[in-house]
Design a protein around this motif. Structure first.
Motif, PDB file in Angstrom:
ATOM      1  N   ASP A 167      -5.056 -15.364  -0.911  1.00  0.00           N
ATOM      2  CA  ASP A 167      -6.545 -15.163  -1.478  1.00  0.00           C
ATOM      3  C   ASP A 167      -7.042 -14.012  -0.729  1.00  0.00           C
ATOM      4  OD1 ASP A 167      -7.635 -15.930   1.125  1.00  0.00           O
ATOM      5  OD2 ASP A 167      -7.036 -18.017   0.738  1.00  0.00           O
ATOM      6  N   GLU A 168      -8.201 -13.477  -1.224  1.00  0.00           N
ATOM      7  CA  GLU A 168      -8.979 -12.111  -0.729  1.00  0.00           C
ATOM      8  C   GLU A 168      -9.332 -12.388   0.539  1.00  0.00           C
ATOM      9  OE1 GLU A 168     -11.882  -8.710  -2.375  1.00  0.00           O
ATOM     10  OE2 GLU A 168     -11.727 -10.682  -3.485  1.00  0.00           O
ATOM     11  N   ALA A 169      -9.720 -13.577   1.178  1.00  0.00           N
ATOM     12  CA  ALA A 169      -9.961 -13.611   2.661  1.00  0.00           C
ATOM     13  C   ALA A 169      -8.742 -13.195   3.468  1.00  0.00           C
ATOM     14  CB  ALA A 169     -10.664 -15.045   2.784  1.00  0.00           C
ATOM     15  N   GLU A 170      -7.574 -13.934   2.991  1.00  0.00           N
ATOM     16  CA  GLU A 170      -6.469 -13.630   4.115  1.00  0.00           C
ATOM     17  C   GLU A 170      -6.116 -12.104   3.876  1.00  0.00           C
ATOM     18  OE1 GLU A 170      -3.083 -14.086   6.406  1.00  0.00           O
ATOM     19  OE2 GLU A 170      -4.966 -15.193   6.215  1.00  0.00           O
ATOM     20  N   ALA A 171      -5.992 -11.693   2.586  1.00  0.00           N
ATOM     21  CA  ALA A 171      -5.756 -10.249   2.515  1.00  0.00           C
ATOM     22  C   ALA A 171      -6.772  -9.289   3.274  1.00  0.00           C
ATOM     23  CB  ALA A 171      -5.757  -9.810   0.986  1.00  0.00           C
ATOM     24  N   LEU A 172      -7.857  -9.619   3.622  1.00  0.00           N
ATOM     25  CA  LEU A 172      -8.976  -8.996   4.265  1.00  0.00           C
ATOM     26  C   LEU A 172      -8.461  -8.933   5.492  1.00  0.00           C
ATOM     27  CD1 LEU A 172     -12.313  -9.443   2.632  1.00  0.00           C
ATOM     28  CD2 LEU A 172     -11.051  -7.076   2.688  1.00  0.00           C
ATOM     29  N   LEU A 180       0.966  -1.229  -0.143  1.00  0.00           N
ATOM     30  CA  LEU A 180      -0.021   0.113   0.058  1.00  0.00           C
ATOM     31  C   LEU A 180       0.803   1.340  -0.082  1.00  0.00           C
ATOM     32  CD1 LEU A 180      -2.791  -1.141   2.418  1.00  0.00           C
ATOM     33  CD2 LEU A 180      -3.036  -1.129   0.082  1.00  0.00           C
ATOM     34  N   LEU A 181       2.041   1.176   0.847  1.00  0.00           N
ATOM     35  CA  LEU A 181       2.767   2.543   0.619  1.00  0.00           C
ATOM     36  C   LEU A 181       3.519   2.889  -0.714  1.00  0.00           C
ATOM     37  CD1 LEU A 181       5.204   1.765   4.064  1.00  0.00           C
ATOM     38  CD2 LEU A 181       3.903   3.782   3.456  1.00  0.00           C
ATOM     39  N   ARG A 182       3.736   1.721  -1.613  1.00  0.00           N
ATOM     40  CA  ARG A 182       4.360   2.036  -2.919  1.00  0.00           C
ATOM     41  C   ARG A 182       3.328   2.015  -3.740  1.00  0.00           C
ATOM     42  NH1 ARG A 182       8.791  -3.272  -2.568  1.00  0.00           N
ATOM     43  NH2 ARG A 182       9.943  -2.554  -0.636  1.00  0.00           N
ATOM     44  N   ARG A 183       2.159   1.348  -3.789  1.00  0.00           N
ATOM     45  CA  ARG A 183       1.123   1.693  -4.823  1.00  0.00           C
ATOM     46  C   ARG A 183       0.092   2.336  -4.586  1.00  0.00           C
ATOM     47  NH1 ARG A 183       0.735  -4.698  -7.269  1.00  0.00           N
ATOM     48  NH2 ARG A 183       3.011  -5.328  -6.865  1.00  0.00           N
ATOM     49  N   GLY A 184      -0.214   2.700  -3.416  1.00  0.00           N
ATOM     50  CA  GLY A 184      -1.414   3.736  -3.009  1.00  0.00           C
ATOM     51  C   GLY A 184      -2.608   3.061  -2.896  1.00  0.00           C
ATOM     52  N   ALA A 185      -3.904   3.386  -3.043  1.00  0.00           N
ATOM     53  CA  ALA A 185      -5.140   2.807  -2.564  1.00  0.00           C
ATOM     54  C   ALA A 185      -5.403   1.628  -3.509  1.00  0.00           C
ATOM     55  CB  ALA A 185      -6.122   3.942  -2.716  1.00  0.00           C
ATOM     56  N   LEU A 186      -5.758   0.445  -2.987  1.00  0.00           N
ATOM     57  CA  LEU A 186      -5.860  -0.742  -3.681  1.00  0.00           C
ATOM     58  C   LEU A 186      -7.229  -1.381  -3.252  1.00  0.00           C
ATOM     59  CD1 LEU A 186      -2.338  -2.329  -3.820  1.00  0.00           C
ATOM     60  CD2 LEU A 186      -3.480  -0.946  -5.556  1.00  0.00           C
ATOM     61  N   THR A 187      -7.850  -2.126  -4.025  1.00  0.00           N
ATOM     62  CA  THR A 187      -8.912  -2.965  -3.523  1.00  0.00           C
ATOM     63  C   THR A 187      -8.108  -4.155  -2.890  1.00  0.00           C
ATOM     64  OG1 THR A 187      -8.971  -4.470  -5.627  1.00  0.00           O
ATOM     65  CG2 THR A 187     -10.058  -2.492  -5.641  1.00  0.00           C
ATOM     66  N   SER A 188      -8.988  -4.935  -1.884  1.00  0.00           N
ATOM     67  CA  SER A 188      -8.547  -6.013  -1.394  1.00  0.00           C
ATOM     68  C   SER A 188      -8.068  -7.293  -2.471  1.00  0.00           C
ATOM     69  CB  SER A 188      -9.914  -6.889  -0.461  1.00  0.00           C
ATOM     70  OG  SER A 188     -10.889  -6.877  -1.199  1.00  0.00           O
ATOM     71  N   ALA A 189      -8.496  -7.404  -3.607  1.00  0.00           N
ATOM     72  CA  ALA A 189      -8.272  -8.240  -4.490  1.00  0.00           C
ATOM     73  C   ALA A 189      -6.985  -7.903  -5.112  1.00  0.00           C
ATOM     74  CB  ALA A 189      -9.545  -8.377  -5.520  1.00  0.00           C
ATOM     75  N   GLN A 190      -6.829  -6.855  -5.252  1.00  0.00           N
ATOM     76  CA  GLN A 190      -5.542  -6.267  -5.898  1.00  0.00           C
ATOM     77  C   GLN A 190      -4.325  -6.414  -4.761  1.00  0.00           C
ATOM     78  OE1 GLN A 190      -6.672  -2.115  -6.718  1.00  0.00           O
ATOM     79  NE2 GLN A 190      -6.712  -2.729  -8.992  1.00  0.00           N
ATOM     80  N   VAL A 191      -4.600  -6.286  -3.325  1.00  0.00           N
ATOM     81  CA  VAL A 191      -3.842  -6.678  -2.426  1.00  0.00           C
ATOM     82  C   VAL A 191      -3.420  -8.038  -2.263  1.00  0.00           C
ATOM     83  CG1 VAL A 191      -3.516  -6.499   0.092  1.00  0.00           C
ATOM     84  CG2 VAL A 191      -4.304  -4.482  -0.908  1.00  0.00           C
ATOM     85  N   ALA A 192      -4.643  -9.032  -2.571  1.00  0.00           N
ATOM     86  CA  ALA A 192      -4.360 -10.213  -2.301  1.00  0.00           C
ATOM     87  C   ALA A 192      -3.493 -10.715  -3.453  1.00  0.00           C
ATOM     88  CB  ALA A 192      -5.586 -10.960  -2.507  1.00  0.00           C
TER      89      ALA A 192
END
Length: 328
Positions: free
Chosen positions: A273-278, A255-267
């Motif tokens: 997977d998205e559940a773990e990212a959340l 998040l520091l490097r890429r800015g605002a992301l969706t949870s899917a993009q973070v995953a």
């Protein structure tokens, strides 16, 4: 590394063999954590006016990593990527700075000291490997090699990548001026930057930068020591931030490097997977390190996005710092 005034506090990294107790007045002051800066935390979290009361000598950087910051005798100077030095106003924002007050330094005159021997001269004056050493070297130099970097734009890359591709270096022969900074022991997990780190200015205050090399002709070395570092962190979560495990730091780094992301993009970015990212995002949000834009960027609709929180309204510490340190 939000810093609300009501949450402003300090944590002290105390050396085991340090003498007696510590107060806010004899600790080196540091805004934010080194590993947050090195991972791409370049957005300013406090103003010069807020942090400058904590010291008269120091080093750091400014908002968006736009140049090298050097504080000499309580004057904050920025050296930009062209090598030009300018005095900063109190509203300038900083993501990271280390400051101290050199009230009663120990001094030694140095003549004909090559770059490779400078750290040895510092350690001769301060043989304690666990001490935090504030350093000032002022006089004539046969040669110095300095650098600066340009302002960065999101997605932010880590400092190592910025320096590898964007930094500009200058060699001055000779050079008359002053270098200030710190020798930190290599004792932490990324909270501070180990080794000798100096920033400099010429006598005319026209140029300077981050020091790579300096060969001393005739100069005065001044050192002052501390065994404590007072970090400004949210008191609700400072231990969590200091002890953040790698799997959570990886989310913060993305998040520091890429800015605002969706949870899917973070995953996708961290390979889970998205559940773990959340789950990881929720951990960061619970401790004030991240927040979710439920209505998308700027509330304009769209998929919810997550972002890191890095901001400060004030960095006033003294009364709370002394109380916290007294309880350690």
């Amino acid at each position: 590394m939000g810093f609300d005034p009501a949450l402003a506090a300090a944590v002290t990294l105390q050396r085991r063999h340090g003498p007696g107790g510590c107060s806010a007045h004899d600790a080196v002051f540091q805004l934010s954590l080194a590993n947050v800066l090195l991972d791409g935390g370049y957005d300013g979290v406090a103003s010069i006016g807020e942090v400058l009361p904590h010291g008269d000598h120091g080093v750091g950087t400014v908002d968006r990593l736009d140049g090298e910051l050097v504080v000499v005798e309580r004057e904050p100077w920025r050296v930009d990527v062209t090598g030009r030095a300018e005095l900063l106003g109190p509203q300038a924002r900083v993501p990271f700075i280390v400051l101290t007050t050199m009230e009663h330094p120990v001094r030694r005159r140095l003549r004909d000291v090559p770059n490779a021997s400078v750290i040895g001269e510092v350690e001769r004056l301060v043989p304690d490997p666990g001490a935090v050493v504030a350093v000032r070297i002022e006089g004539r130099f046969k040669r110095v090699l300095v650098r600066s970097v340009p302002a960065q734009t999101p997605p932010y890359r880590p400092v190592a990548e910025v320096c590898a591709s964007d930094e500009v270096r200058w060699e001055h022969q000779p050079f008359e001026g002053v270098f200030v900074g710190f020798r930190f022991p290599d004792i932490s997990g990324g909270e501070t930057i180990g080794g000798l780190h100096l920033h400099g200015l010429d006598d005319d205050r026209t140029t300077g930068g981050h020091c790579y090399e300096l060969d001393i002709d005739d100069a005065v070395l001044s050192v002052a020591t501390s065994h404590d570092v007072a970090l400004t962190l949210p008191d609700r979560s400072m231990i969590d931030l200091l002890e953040m495990p790698d799997e959570l730091r990886s989310v913060q780094r993305v998040l520091l490097r890429r800015g605002a992301l969706t949870s899917a993009q973070v995953a996708s970015a961290i390979g889970t997977d998205e559940a773990e990212a959340l789950t990881r995002l929720g951990w960061l949000a619970d401790r004030g390190f991240a927040e979710e834009w439920a209505a998308g960027v700027a509330g304009l609709g769209g998929t919810p996005r997550w972002r890191i929180i890095l901001r400060a309204r004030e960095a006033r510490l003294p009364s709370r710092v002394d109380a916290l340190l007294a309880d350690l």
